[in-house]
Design a protein around this motif. Structure first.
Motif, short mmCIF file in Angstrom:
data_model
loop_
_atom_site.label_atom_id
_atom_site.label_comp_id
_atom_site.label_asym_id
_atom_site.label_seq_id
_atom_site.Cartn_x
_atom_site.Cartn_y
_atom_site.Cartn_z
N ALA A 11 1.06 -1.10 0.00
CA ALA A 11 -0.16 -0.05 0.12
C ALA A 11 0.91 1.20 -0.03
CB ALA A 11 -1.02 0.06 1.19
N GLU A 12 1.84 1.03 0.71
CA GLU A 12 2.89 2.52 0.99
C GLU A 12 3.51 2.61 -0.56
OE1 GLU A 12 3.76 4.88 3.46
OE2 GLU A 12 1.77 4.11 3.89
N ALA A 13 4.01 1.58 -1.19
CA ALA A 13 4.53 1.57 -2.28
C ALA A 13 3.66 2.08 -3.53
CB ALA A 13 5.24 0.23 -2.99
N LEU A 14 2.46 1.58 -3.66
CA LEU A 14 1.55 1.88 -4.56
C LEU A 14 1.02 3.46 -4.14
CD1 LEU A 14 -0.70 -1.21 -4.85
CD2 LEU A 14 0.89 -0.44 -6.73
N GLY A 15 0.81 3.71 -3.03
CA GLY A 15 0.33 5.03 -2.90
C GLY A 15 1.21 6.17 -3.15
N THR A 16 2.52 5.81 -2.73
CA THR A 16 3.52 6.84 -3.08
C THR A 16 3.66 7.04 -4.71
OG1 THR A 16 4.33 6.21 -0.91
CG2 THR A 16 5.95 7.77 -2.47
N ALA A 17 3.80 5.77 -5.31
CA ALA A 17 3.91 5.99 -6.68
C ALA A 17 2.72 6.63 -7.31
CB ALA A 17 3.99 4.24 -7.27
N ALA A 18 1.62 6.29 -6.89
CA ALA A 18 0.77 7.17 -7.58
C ALA A 18 0.70 8.68 -7.48
CB ALA A 18 -1.04 6.61 -7.19
N LEU A 19 1.20 8.95 -6.14
CA LEU A 19 1.28 10.47 -5.95
C LEU A 19 2.35 11.17 -6.61
CD1 LEU A 19 0.98 12.84 -4.14
CD2 LEU A 19 2.80 11.71 -2.30
N SER A 64 -2.50 0.98 5.59
CA SER A 64 -1.21 1.24 5.86
C SER A 64 -1.08 2.60 6.79
CB SER A 64 0.00 1.23 4.91
OG SER A 64 -0.44 2.54 4.07
N GLY A 65 -2.12 3.10 6.81
CA GLY A 65 -1.95 4.71 7.39
C GLY A 65 -1.69 5.56 6.35
N ALA A 66 -1.35 5.12 5.19
CA ALA A 66 -0.82 6.08 4.10
C ALA A 66 -0.02 7.07 4.52
CB ALA A 66 -2.54 6.90 3.55
N HIS A 67 1.19 6.87 4.95
CA HIS A 67 2.18 7.63 5.18
C HIS A 67 2.65 8.39 3.76
CE1 HIS A 67 3.23 5.44 8.98
NE2 HIS A 67 2.09 5.60 8.96
N PHE A 68 3.10 7.44 3.08
CA PHE A 68 3.53 7.93 1.74
C PHE A 68 5.04 9.10 2.00
CE2 PHE A 68 -0.91 8.02 0.32
CZ PHE A 68 -1.13 6.52 0.35
N ASN A 69 5.67 9.14 3.07
CA ASN A 69 6.38 10.02 3.47
C ASN A 69 7.34 9.71 4.45
OD1 ASN A 69 7.53 12.31 4.49
ND2 ASN A 69 6.02 13.67 3.99
N PRO A 70 8.76 9.61 4.49
CA PRO A 70 9.47 8.95 5.54
C PRO A 70 9.43 10.06 6.75
CG PRO A 70 10.73 8.88 3.54
CD PRO A 70 9.35 9.87 3.15
N VAL A 71 8.99 11.19 6.81
CA VAL A 71 9.22 12.00 7.79
C VAL A 71 7.70 11.62 8.61
CG1 VAL A 71 10.69 13.51 7.13
CG2 VAL A 71 8.20 14.07 6.70
N LEU A 88 11.64 1.03 8.89
CA LEU A 88 12.45 1.24 7.64
C LEU A 88 11.77 0.48 6.70
CD1 LEU A 88 15.56 -0.36 10.10
CD2 LEU A 88 15.23 2.17 8.69
N ALA A 89 11.16 -0.57 6.93
CA ALA A 89 10.50 -0.94 5.48
C ALA A 89 9.35 -0.17 4.85
CB ALA A 89 9.79 -2.27 6.03
N TYR A 90 8.86 0.73 5.69
CA TYR A 90 7.87 1.68 5.20
C TYR A 90 8.78 2.50 4.23
CZ TYR A 90 3.31 1.04 7.29
OH TYR A 90 2.13 0.74 7.69
N VAL A 91 9.71 3.03 4.83
CA VAL A 91 10.79 4.05 4.15
C VAL A 91 11.14 3.47 2.89
CG1 VAL A 91 12.67 5.39 4.29
CG2 VAL A 91 11.31 5.37 6.30
N GLY A 92 11.45 2.36 2.93
CA GLY A 92 12.02 1.75 1.79
C GLY A 92 11.14 1.54 0.45
#
Length: 235
Positions: A11-19, A64-71, A88-92
């Motif tokens: 979800a984090e990877a897909l969401g950040t990719a879409a963003l 996932s909480g839809a962080h899409f953002n390391p900070v 760490l996995a989220y950030v990657g």
């Protein structure tokens, strides 16, 4: 419902990719159609990004909480909402997704996939603007989670829409987004040499917001913690 770590990372990877596909793709489209009017191009880029954030956070937030953002992930780690390994996995996942999103935009607009931006964004004022933008983003998220969890998608979308215009940097407010945008020599790009100042400022703004809003808002159960308190703390 509790989602496995693999699903949350997807979800984090897909969401950040879409963003990033939206940020870069709408930047290319806006610059093409604006006929040299930079303000009009920025407006098109802004509206697409703000609207997409509402959709993406609404869809991926329950997973996932839809962080899409390391900070954002860092702040959630500091608050005990996420374990170290999961963080760490989220950030990657976010960084991989961000790069794939940029490449997706390039492919859609028949641009070379591999690029480096030449758009310099230097100077302390822009760095300070990124710290302010990130401070406001974290404050928006924490305030929303504290008082109006269901409104967080709209709040973040509206905040970023505003921050595109009231900050000198146009509010990147996201290290993964910043690094990925260095790989696009388009309207949304940032030269690699400008990235360190932006990313450093983003972490400063996020940490400052975590301290200020952590004190100001107090603590209350959040949807993320309520959804999977044991699973996420154990990772």
């Amino acid at each position: 419902m509790t989602f496995s770590l693999s699903r949350r990372l997807a979800a984090e990877a897909l969401g950040t990719a879409a963003l990033l596909a939206v940020v870069v793709g709408s930047g290319i489209m806006a610059e093409t159609l604006a006929g040299g009017n930079v303000a009009l191009a920025l407006l098109g880029n802004t509206l697409a990004t703000g609207a997409a954030l509402v959709v993406l956070i609404s869809v991926f937030g329950p997973i996932s909480g839809a962080h899409f953002n390391p900070v954002v992930t860092l702040v959630m780690l500091m608050r005990g909402e996420l374990g170290r390994k999961a963080a760490l996995a989220y950030v990657g996942a976010q960084q991989v997704g961000a790069v794939l999103g940029v490449w997706t935009a390039h492919l859609m607009f028949a641009e070379p996939v591999l690029q480096l931006s030449t758009k310099t964004r230097d100077g302390l004022p822009l760095g300070f603007a990124e710290a302010v933008a990130t401070f406001g983003l974290i404050g928006t998220i924490l305030g929303g989670l504290r008082f109006r969890p269901s409104a967080v998608p709209a709040l973040v979308g509206l905040y970023i829409t505003a921050a595109y215009w009231f900050t000198a940097s146009t509010s990147f407010a996201n290290p993964a987004v910043t690094v990925a945008r260095a790989l696009s020599d388009s309207f949304a790009g940032i030269a690699p040499a400008s990235v360190p100042v932006f990313v450093s400022a983003q972490f400063v703004g996020a940490l400052a917001a975590a301290g200020v809003f952590g004190w100001l808002l107090g603590r209350a159960p959040t949807p993320l913690r309520a959804a999977a308190p044991q699973a996420q703390a154990a990772e």
